[in-house]
Design an enzyme around this catalytic site. Structure first.
Site, mmCIF file in Angstrom:
data_model
loop_
_atom_site.group_PDB
_atom_site.id
_atom_site.type_symbol
_atom_site.label_atom_id
_atom_site.label_comp_id
_atom_site.label_asym_id
_atom_site.label_seq_id
_atom_site.Cartn_x
_atom_site.Cartn_y
_atom_site.Cartn_z
ATOM 1 N N GLY A 95 0.856 -1.177 0.000
ATOM 2 C CA GLY A 95 0.000 0.000 0.000
ATOM 3 C C GLY A 95 0.891 1.226 0.000
ATOM 4 O O GLY A 95 1.926 1.236 -0.663
ATOM 5 N N SER A 128 5.882 -5.388 -0.992
ATOM 6 C CA SER A 128 5.843 -4.006 -1.463
ATOM 7 C C SER A 128 6.190 -3.040 -0.320
ATOM 8 O O SER A 128 7.330 -2.984 0.121
ATOM 9 C CB SER A 128 4.472 -3.718 -2.070
ATOM 10 O OG SER A 128 4.448 -2.476 -2.717
ATOM 11 N N ALA A 129 5.226 -2.284 0.191
ATOM 12 C CA ALA A 129 5.498 -1.362 1.295
ATOM 13 C C ALA A 129 6.026 -2.104 2.514
ATOM 14 O O ALA A 129 6.865 -1.584 3.256
ATOM 15 C CB ALA A 129 4.234 -0.581 1.654
ATOM 16 N N HIS A 165 8.866 -3.227 -7.056
ATOM 17 C CA HIS A 165 8.228 -2.881 -8.334
ATOM 18 C C HIS A 165 9.221 -2.212 -9.283
ATOM 19 O O HIS A 165 8.832 -1.359 -10.088
ATOM 20 C CB HIS A 165 7.027 -1.955 -8.139
ATOM 21 C CG HIS A 165 6.021 -2.399 -7.142
ATOM 22 N ND1 HIS A 165 5.041 -3.338 -7.412
ATOM 23 C CD2 HIS A 165 5.818 -2.028 -5.849
ATOM 24 C CE1 HIS A 165 4.291 -3.521 -6.338
ATOM 25 N NE2 HIS A 165 4.753 -2.735 -5.374
ATOM 26 N N GLU A 201 8.923 -6.956 -10.407
ATOM 27 C CA GLU A 201 7.712 -7.681 -10.015
ATOM 28 C C GLU A 201 7.888 -9.160 -10.319
ATOM 29 O O GLU A 201 8.416 -9.540 -11.358
ATOM 30 C CB GLU A 201 6.492 -7.108 -10.731
ATOM 31 C CG GLU A 201 6.265 -5.645 -10.387
ATOM 32 C CD GLU A 201 4.804 -5.251 -10.492
ATOM 33 O OE1 GLU A 201 4.040 -5.954 -11.175
ATOM 34 O OE2 GLU A 201 4.445 -4.230 -9.878
#
Length: 249
Positions: A95, A128-129, A165, A201
């Protein structure tokens, strides 16, 4: 021998939650199952990076239950700190990285999570985050600063930064703005900046003690201040990035 704390460290740092053509965590579910094994029965989920935490927790719970693990979301706990102290494993989802880190600071969870992972050996999964906050700082996140954490320093579970990413330049694009590579190189124009591992990714980094191995379906690009970027394929040994031990905070 490495730092005694780092020898207990077990991390699975994933670039992205969803890969084109698949569902939530589908591309790395076999890695998650192998990483957690059979000793872990319940996973503590941290959904702070997204606004709708209930919906996020529901999606994560369904996925982990399909893999054979119960999932508790920290936002439902009366005492988030106690949840961390009792956690068998911790998963921090993706997020907005600034929102995530600010909320971790707001609840006083940065040091407790760090202690559980580095000193107690609690398995940590980031996506991700959640991968960004496992590193020294969130300086190399792709996200907008929609809120302001008191510091950009993160959990410091590894002594380098990651850019999830990671995107290669599109040779057919007419876009004239900075590429991801140029932005990371701008970061390295500042003194005393750590290495940055660009995870494409479909890529993930497995850290077990003082050993780090690139896994997944795609490669990674490593940026070290003062040197040219280098390409690395799945299976690459990144243990040398851990030589300094976990970051001192």
């Amino acid at each position: 021998m490495g730092d005694p704390a780092s020898l207990r460290r077990r991390l699975l740092l994933v670039s992205n939650s969803t890969l084109h053509g698949g569902g939530y965590l589908d591309h790395c579910q076999s890695h998650i199952r192998s990483f957690l094994g059979q000793n872990v029965k319940r996973v503590l989920f941290v959904p702070y990076a997204l606004h709708d935490r209930n919906a996020y927790a529901k999606m994560a719970r369904e996925k982990f239950e399909s893999l054979g693990y119960k999932l508790d979301s920290i936002h439902e706990a009366i005492d988030p700190g106690e949840s961390v102290r009792k956690a068998e494993a911790i998963f921090i989802g993706g997020g907005n990285t600034f929102r995530l880190l600010k909320t971790l600071y707001d609840h006083g969870l940065v040091q407790p999570i760090r202690k559980r992972v580095l000193e107690d050996g609690v398995p940590y999964i980031g996506s991700s985050a959640g991968t960004n906050v496992a590193t020294i700082s969130i300086n190399t996140t792709n996200d907008m600063p929609i809120v302001y954490p008191p510091s950009l320093l993160a959990l410091g579970l590894v002594p380098f930064n990651i850019n999830p990413h990671y995107l290669d330049p599109d040779v057919n694009s007419t876009h004239m703005g900075e590429t991801r590579e140029k932005r990371i190189q701008q970061y390295h124009e500042e003194p005393n900046t750590p290495p940055v591992l660009g995870l494409r990714e479909g890529c993930l980094l497995l850290v077990e003690g003082d050993k780090a191995t690139l896994q997944g379906k795609t490669g990674a690009r490593l940026f070290v201040r003062g040197t040219n970027p280098t390409e690395h394929e799945p299976g690459a040994d990144f243990s040398f990035l851990l030589n300094e031990g976990p970051q001192k905070l």
